[in-house]
Design a protein around this motif. Structure first.
Motif, PDB file in Angstrom:
ATOM      1  N   ARG A 109       0.815  -1.220   0.000  1.00 29.50           N
ATOM      2  CA  ARG A 109       0.000   0.000   0.000  1.00 29.50           C
ATOM      3  C   ARG A 109       0.845   1.265   0.000  1.00 29.50           C
ATOM      4  O   ARG A 109       0.303   2.363  -0.016  1.00 29.50           O
ATOM      5  CB  ARG A 109      -0.933   0.001   1.207  1.00 29.50           C
ATOM      6  CG  ARG A 109      -2.081  -1.004   1.106  1.00 29.50           C
ATOM      7  CD  ARG A 109      -3.207  -0.682   2.069  1.00 29.50           C
ATOM      8  NE  ARG A 109      -4.305  -1.625   1.949  1.00 29.50           N
ATOM      9  CZ  ARG A 109      -4.494  -2.659   2.754  1.00 29.50           C
ATOM     10  NH1 ARG A 109      -3.630  -2.884   3.752  1.00 29.50           N
ATOM     11  NH2 ARG A 109      -5.515  -3.474   2.582  1.00 29.50           N
ATOM     12  N   ARG A 123      -5.564   3.906  -6.044  1.00 26.03           N
ATOM     13  CA  ARG A 123      -5.606   2.453  -5.856  1.00 26.03           C
ATOM     14  C   ARG A 123      -4.195   1.942  -5.587  1.00 26.03           C
ATOM     15  O   ARG A 123      -3.214   2.581  -5.978  1.00 26.03           O
ATOM     16  CB  ARG A 123      -6.188   1.776  -7.089  1.00 26.03           C
ATOM     17  CG  ARG A 123      -7.668   2.080  -7.317  1.00 26.03           C
ATOM     18  CD  ARG A 123      -8.204   1.415  -8.572  1.00 26.03           C
ATOM     19  NE  ARG A 123      -7.597   1.972  -9.781  1.00 26.03           N
ATOM     20  CZ  ARG A 123      -7.606   1.360 -10.958  1.00 26.03           C
ATOM     21  NH1 ARG A 123      -8.144   0.148 -11.079  1.00 26.03           N
ATOM     22  NH2 ARG A 123      -7.056   1.942 -12.006  1.00 26.03           N
ATOM     23  N   LYS A 131      -1.845  -3.739  -3.828  1.00 25.59           N
ATOM     24  CA  LYS A 131      -2.288  -4.776  -2.895  1.00 25.59           C
ATOM     25  C   LYS A 131      -3.763  -5.125  -3.046  1.00 25.59           C
ATOM     26  O   LYS A 131      -4.153  -6.296  -2.988  1.00 25.59           O
ATOM     27  CB  LYS A 131      -2.007  -4.331  -1.451  1.00 25.59           C
ATOM     28  CG  LYS A 131      -2.373  -5.383  -0.405  1.00 25.59           C
ATOM     29  CD  LYS A 131      -2.006  -4.908   0.979  1.00 25.59           C
ATOM     30  CE  LYS A 131      -2.378  -5.951   2.037  1.00 25.59           C
ATOM     31  NZ  LYS A 131      -1.623  -7.203   1.880  1.00 25.59           N
ATOM     32  N   ASP A 132      -4.617  -4.118  -3.271  1.00 25.36           N
ATOM     33  CA  ASP A 132      -6.059  -4.370  -3.270  1.00 25.36           C
ATOM     34  C   ASP A 132      -6.789  -3.544  -4.321  1.00 25.36           C
ATOM     35  O   ASP A 132      -7.924  -3.116  -4.111  1.00 25.36           O
ATOM     36  CB  ASP A 132      -6.639  -4.078  -1.880  1.00 25.36           C
ATOM     37  CG  ASP A 132      -6.308  -2.675  -1.392  1.00 25.36           C
ATOM     38  OD1 ASP A 132      -5.724  -1.894  -2.173  1.00 25.36           O
ATOM     39  OD2 ASP A 132      -6.611  -2.358  -0.222  1.00 25.36           O
ATOM     40  N   THR A 187     -10.479  -4.272  -5.367  1.00 25.65           N
ATOM     41  CA  THR A 187     -11.584  -4.206  -4.407  1.00 25.65           C
ATOM     42  C   THR A 187     -11.686  -2.890  -3.636  1.00 25.65           C
ATOM     43  O   THR A 187     -12.714  -2.630  -3.007  1.00 25.65           O
ATOM     44  CB  THR A 187     -11.430  -5.338  -3.366  1.00 25.65           C
ATOM     45  OG1 THR A 187     -10.161  -5.207  -2.703  1.00 25.65           O
ATOM     46  CG2 THR A 187     -11.510  -6.705  -4.036  1.00 25.65           C
TER      47      THR A 187
END
Length: 279
Positions: free
Chosen positions: A244, A264, A267-268, A271
């Motif tokens: 992140r 964004r 890592k994610d 989602t």
């Protein structure tokens, strides 16, 4: 009848206007007189590094300026350019408008006025530099709106350093100070992106980062030209650096939508998305 003429000393005093400044080299005064509005304009160019008349008007207003004010700024810029006694600006054609930066004399003048980061505008990639100006303007307005404090640094390229961010930004909120290294990426994804990410990853949380960036922990922000390119950067970074500490967005969103969740992470990124208000 004898006429009484003013003494020489009085004549010299009459020739000095309180509304003008007579600065040149930082060490010694000279006789290049500027009005208060002209001084403010030069300082604004120094703060922004390079800017169009609209950008300067927006900086001085702190918001979207009216066209009448933009015209006033444009006139002030031209008056500085036309006067050979105030060689403080450089002007370049930039699409349908003009881009202004400081000359060597202008940089010295602005530093004397207290703009410590003022420097000569070097001819590189005009589009790239102007994107940074738009991001700077957007961040300043965002921080003012939310009561945050902003520190913006746009350092010179130094090949002796391991890391050379396009800009180093520190946003101070009630929770603390957060540092961001901004990288404007206009080209398609290449190995250079991974090399750059590796350099940030290797110094993260170390005393070296404190020396290079001013903070041991930071966010590295990659601002791409399009949303599609942002997706590619996220996919590639995610395979090797799924952390992140890397934020990815587009230059347009970074310059216009800072209140929104535009960031964004590798890592994610499928989602979740984040905003500066989440820090």
């Amino acid at each position: 009848i004898a006429l009484m003429l003013p003494r020489r000393r009085r004549c010299r005093m009459i020739g000095v206007m309180a509304s003008t400044t007579t600065l040149s080299r930082p060490e010694s005064p000279i006789r290049r007189r500027l009005t208060g509005a002209q001084i403010t304009t030069v300082e604004a160019v120094a703060d922004l590094y390079c800017a169009t008349p609209y950008d300067i008007a927006r900086w001085l207003c702190g918001a979207e300026p009216k066209e009448t004010y933009v015209r006033s700024v444009r006139y002030g810029l031209q008056s500085l350019m036309d006067n050979p006694r105030t060689p403080y600006l450089r002007k370049y054609r930039f699409g349908a408008t003009s881009l202004y930066g400081l000359s060597q004399a202008g940089a010295a003048f602005a530093r004397h006025r207290g703009v410590a980061e003022a420097r000569l505008f070097g001819i590189r990639d005009f589009e790239h530099e102007h994107i940074l100006t738009l991001i700077h303007l957007s961040l300043r307005e965002f921080c003012v709106a939310h009561g945050f404090r902003l520190q913006w640094q746009q350092p010179l390229l130094d090949f002796s350093k391991q890391i050379n961010p396009d800009a180093i930004v520190t946003v101070t909120t009630a929770k603390g100070a957060y540092t961001f290294c901004i990288e404007v990426e206009r080209q398609s994804f290449s190995e250079n992106h991974l090399k750059k990410a590796q350099k940030y990853h290797d110094v993260f949380g170390t005393p070296e980062a404190l020396n290079l960036i001013g903070a041991e922990k930071f966010y590295a922000v990659f601002a791409t030209e399009t949303y599609r390119k942002a997706n590619t950067v996220l996919e590639k970074l995610g395979a090797k650096y799924p952390y992140r500490m890397f934020w990815v967005t587009t230059s347009e969103l970074l310059a216009t939508k800072l209140d929104a969740a535009i960031f964004r992470t590798p890592k994610d990124h499928k989602t979740a998305s984040y905003s500066l208000l989440d820090i």
